[in-house]
Enzyme design. Structure first.
Site, PDB file in Angstrom:
ATOM      1  N   GLY A 104       2.925   2.030  10.791  1.00  0.00           N
ATOM      2  CA  GLY A 104       3.908   3.092  10.616  1.00  0.00           C
ATOM      3  C   GLY A 104       4.690   3.454  11.859  1.00  0.00           C
ATOM      4  O   GLY A 104       5.374   4.463  11.895  1.00  0.00           O
TER       5      GLY A 104
ATOM      6  N   HIS B 158      -9.339   1.231   5.472  1.00  0.00           N
ATOM      7  CA  HIS B 158      -7.987   1.400   6.051  1.00  0.00           C
ATOM      8  C   HIS B 158      -8.081   2.414   7.190  1.00  0.00           C
ATOM      9  O   HIS B 158      -8.851   3.376   7.114  1.00  0.00           O
ATOM     10  CB  HIS B 158      -7.016   1.891   4.976  1.00  0.00           C
ATOM     11  CG  HIS B 158      -5.588   1.870   5.453  1.00  0.00           C
ATOM     12  ND1 HIS B 158      -5.072   2.879   6.226  1.00  0.00           N
ATOM     13  CD2 HIS B 158      -4.603   0.958   5.306  1.00  0.00           C
ATOM     14  CE1 HIS B 158      -3.796   2.583   6.510  1.00  0.00           C
ATOM     15  NE2 HIS B 158      -3.493   1.418   5.967  1.00  0.00           N
TER      16      HIS B 158
ATOM     17  N   SER C   1       3.813  -2.321  10.313  1.00  0.00           N
ATOM     18  CA  SER C   1       5.266  -2.311  10.468  1.00  0.00           C
ATOM     19  C   SER C   1       5.935  -3.613  10.048  1.00  0.00           C
ATOM     20  O   SER C   1       6.904  -4.044  10.674  1.00  0.00           O
ATOM     21  CB  SER C   1       5.634  -1.958  11.916  1.00  0.00           C
ATOM     22  OG  SER C   1       5.177  -0.661  12.232  1.00  0.00           O
TER      23      SER C   1
ATOM     24  N   GLU D  77      -4.950  -5.197  11.067  1.00  0.00           N
ATOM     25  CA  GLU D  77      -3.924  -4.173  11.239  1.00  0.00           C
ATOM     26  C   GLU D  77      -4.165  -3.408  12.535  1.00  0.00           C
ATOM     27  O   GLU D  77      -4.989  -2.468  12.549  1.00  0.00           O
ATOM     28  CB  GLU D  77      -3.992  -3.168  10.086  1.00  0.00           C
ATOM     29  CG  GLU D  77      -3.776  -3.759   8.729  1.00  0.00           C
ATOM     30  CD  GLU D  77      -3.240  -2.710   7.759  1.00  0.00           C
ATOM     31  OE1 GLU D  77      -2.120  -2.897   7.292  1.00  0.00           O
ATOM     32  OE2 GLU D  77      -3.916  -1.707   7.519  1.00  0.00           O
TER      33      GLU D  77
ATOM     34  N   GLY E 198       2.851  -1.256   4.295  1.00  0.00           N
ATOM     35  CA  GLY E 198       2.810   0.171   3.979  1.00  0.00           C
ATOM     36  C   GLY E 198       4.210   0.676   3.670  1.00  0.00           C
ATOM     37  O   GLY E 198       4.735   0.496   2.575  1.00  0.00           O
ATOM     38  N   GLY E 199       4.845   1.259   4.683  1.00  0.00           N
ATOM     39  CA  GLY E 199       6.151   1.918   4.509  1.00  0.00           C
ATOM     40  C   GLY E 199       7.165   1.079   3.740  1.00  0.00           C
ATOM     41  O   GLY E 199       7.805   1.572   2.799  1.00  0.00           O
TER      42      GLY E 199
ATOM     43  N   ASN F 189       0.861  -1.188   0.000  1.00  0.00           N
ATOM     44  CA  ASN F 189       0.000   0.000   0.000  1.00  0.00           C
ATOM     45  C   ASN F 189       0.895   1.233   0.000  1.00  0.00           C
ATOM     46  O   ASN F 189       1.519   1.554   1.001  1.00  0.00           O
ATOM     47  CB  ASN F 189      -0.878  -0.042   1.270  1.00  0.00           C
ATOM     48  CG  ASN F 189      -1.634   1.252   1.488  1.00  0.00           C
ATOM     49  OD1 ASN F 189      -1.800   2.047   0.562  1.00  0.00           O
ATOM     50  ND2 ASN F 189      -2.111   1.457   2.714  1.00  0.00           N
ATOM     51  N   TRP F 190       0.924   1.912  -1.148  1.00  0.00           N
ATOM     52  CA  TRP F 190       1.846   3.051  -1.268  1.00  0.00           C
ATOM     53  C   TRP F 190       1.293   4.325  -0.634  1.00  0.00           C
ATOM     54  O   TRP F 190       1.975   5.340  -0.601  1.00  0.00           O
ATOM     55  CB  TRP F 190       2.141   3.319  -2.746  1.00  0.00           C
ATOM     56  CG  TRP F 190       3.035   2.281  -3.361  1.00  0.00           C
ATOM     57  CD1 TRP F 190       3.632   1.219  -2.723  1.00  0.00           C
ATOM     58  CD2 TRP F 190       3.455   2.210  -4.720  1.00  0.00           C
ATOM     59  NE1 TRP F 190       4.389   0.504  -3.604  1.00  0.00           N
ATOM     60  CE2 TRP F 190       4.306   1.087  -4.849  1.00  0.00           C
ATOM     61  CE3 TRP F 190       3.209   2.978  -5.853  1.00  0.00           C
ATOM     62  CZ2 TRP F 190       4.889   0.715  -6.055  1.00  0.00           C
ATOM     63  CZ3 TRP F 190       3.798   2.620  -7.058  1.00  0.00           C
ATOM     64  CH2 TRP F 190       4.629   1.501  -7.154  1.00  0.00           C
ATOM     65  N   LYS F 191       0.065   4.312  -0.236  1.00  0.00           N
ATOM     66  CA  LYS F 191      -0.562   5.512   0.343  1.00  0.00           C
ATOM     67  C   LYS F 191      -0.362   6.705  -0.612  1.00  0.00           C
ATOM     68  O   LYS F 191      -0.378   6.503  -1.807  1.00  0.00           O
ATOM     69  CB  LYS F 191       0.002   5.792   1.730  1.00  0.00           C
ATOM     70  CG  LYS F 191       0.040   4.534   2.590  1.00  0.00           C
ATOM     71  CD  LYS F 191       0.375   4.811   4.002  1.00  0.00           C
ATOM     72  CE  LYS F 191       0.473   3.488   4.743  1.00  0.00           C
ATOM     73  NZ  LYS F 191       0.438   3.620   6.151  1.00  0.00           N
TER      74      LYS F 191
END
Ligand code: PEP
Length: 482
Positions: A193, A115, A233, A187, A254-255, A14-16
């Site tokens: 994050g 999300h 994370s 999540e 994510g990150g 998920n690149w946000k």
């Protein structure tokens, strides 16, 4: 022991709101280089290759070019594409929104629903998410439903129950055929994050509870078919230990997905673990035998005594005076608010309003009582924000606007800035710029917020500035320095 059901592992990046379409193309080049090298090594060592399904969720603006690049590089079979959100409405005058039909026509396979960042920054509720699930399925795509408790929820002992209720709300209109196509991502919000990952046994038990829920609500076949991901994370360093857990079918990343090298490593760890995964026996049966209705899961877990109290107060109005309302609110406060109670508080507000229109005599006195009560409710709601326990934060400003015309715009903004400063929401800055709030005052609030709560929040930048500004003051206690 029963054999472990075969479910294709899935890793989703998920690149946000990161990576424009040019960066996305470069990402692809780097990722495919890493992947080719790994596949070469696997082939040379004679190890079996069991590729997971991989999905990337770029921002809307990169979707088309990313899909084109996948085709050009012949990687369409290796990577699928999805969207980070979708409108719950089919089409029409909804400026800025994107419909499910647009996404599926483009070639999207998945859509993220619910999300935590969407839940937090957009005024959407469980009903909207349930509708989004519906439109995604109806347009031939797979929803990836995100569920998970907040830090405050966890501290109040509302962990997996909170997540299960989000799940129950989102799938309440679904039949078994729909449910088979749903992907669930557990999540914990406090893990996203932050670099904080729950203990492995906590993750494992949460995933088991989710599968249990699916078993109880839709039956064992569906429970065995639905894929459940973990997100929060995930990094190459922890992926291997997490993917070995029972009931997990992959990751929502994510990150770490922004870095093609890290993301490729997470995919490779998942592939390596999945070769032996289905050979291991399934370690447990379901906790609940027999079916349960979804409604069972949606029952709020507010202790009966507190629910009765709120209901009584609402029912007994107009004879009830503001002290009784205060009593109810005090009880809620002491027991610790949770998002569930927001609804009960809303009921109270309605009761107060109903009382206001029902009694005609002595309207001035009554208006004072009502405003007094509403103010207390609003204070209670603001306390919720301060403890980061509520997600529908937009409505609080709305309530401030509607409920007490005697509050000036600036007073409202100041209250909200103060509240947000000590929570993890980013909206404080928004209210500073909308109200006439001095930057020094703004920093002071953040400094107070910083000193009184966990430093690892989104507002760190502002708190840092607040600290820098005030550190130079002679009265600033040096031991408070970071
Ligand atoms: C996410 O945003 O869904 C997520 C899991 O983020 P991160 O991996 O950065 O914690």
């Amino acid at each position: 022991m029963p054999a472990r059901p075969r479910r294709k592992p899935l890793v989703v990046g998920n690149w946000k709101m990161n990576l424009n379409h040019r960066e996305a193309a470069q990402w692809m080049i780097d990722y495919s280089g890493m992947n080719d090298a790994w596949e070469g090594r696997m082939a040379a060592s004679g190890q079996p290759l069991d590729r997971p399904e991989i999905g990337i969720l770029p921002p809307f603006t990169s979707l088309q070019s990313f899909i084109d690049t996948l085709g050009e590089r012949g990687m369409g079979k290796q990577l699928a594409v999805g969207a980070q959100t979708v409108s719950d409405i089919a089409s029409g005058a909804y400026t800025g929104d994107i419909s499910a039909d647009m996404l599926s026509t483009l070639g999207c396979k998945y859509v993220l629903v619910g999300h935590s960042e969407q839940r937090r920054y957009h005024p959407e509720d469980d009903d909207t998410f349930a509708t989004k699930m519906r439109v995604v399925l109806d347009n031939g795509m797979q929803p990836i439903l995100c569920i998970g408790e907040t830090r405050a929820g966890r501290e109040h002992g509302i962990g997996i129950d909170y997540a299960l209720r989000q799940l129950a709300e989102a799938v309440s209109q679904m039949d078994c055929e729909d449910m088979k196509r749903v992907i669930v991502a557990y999540e914990p919000v406090w893990s996203i994050g932050t670099g904080n990952v729950p203990d492995l046994n906590v993750i494992e038990s949460a995933l088991a509870d989710i599968r249990d829920f699916i078993n109880a609500a839709f039956g064992a076949d569906i429970a065995a078919a639905v894929r459940i991901l973990y997100g929060g994370s995930v990094k190459p360093e922890n992926a291997m230990s997490i993917i070995r857990l029972n009931d997990i079918d992959g990751f929502l990343v994510g990150g770490a997905s922004l870095d093609p090298c890290s993301f490729a490593k997470i995919c490779h760890r998942t592939a390596e673990a999945s070769v032996t995964r289905h050979q291991r026996p399934a370690s447990r049966g379901f906790k609940r035998s027999g079916r349960m209705s979804i409604a069972e899961f949606k029952k709020p877990d507010i202790p009966e005594s507190r629910r009765v109290l709120a209901a009584d107060v609402a029912r007994e109005f107009p004879d009830t005076h503001s002290w009784r309302l205060s009593l109810a609110l005090a009880a809620y406060r002491t027991a610790g608010f949770s998002w569930l109670e927001v609804r009960a508080v809303q009921d109270l507000i309605e009761a107060v309003d109903a009382a206001g229109s029902a009694i005609e005599e002595d309207p001035d006195m009554l208006r004072d009582i009502i405003w007094d009560s509403r103010r207390q409710i609003i204070e209670a709601m603001i306390a919720l924000i301060e403890r980061d326990a509520v997600q529908g934060v937009y409505s609080v400003n709305q309530w401030l606007v509607e409920s007490d015309p005697r509050l000036t715009h600036d007073e409202r903004c100041e209250r909200l800035v103060q509240a947000y400063a000590s929570s993890t929401c980013r909206r404080a800055y928004h209210y500073m710029s909308h109200g006439d709030i001095d930057y020094d005052v703004f920093c002071t609030y953040f400094l107070e917020g910083y000193l009184s709560c966990d430093a690892n929040t989104d507002n760190r930048r502002w708190r840092r500035r607040g600290i820098d500004r005030y550190k130079s003051r002679p009265w600033f206690p040096s031991q408070q320095d970071e």
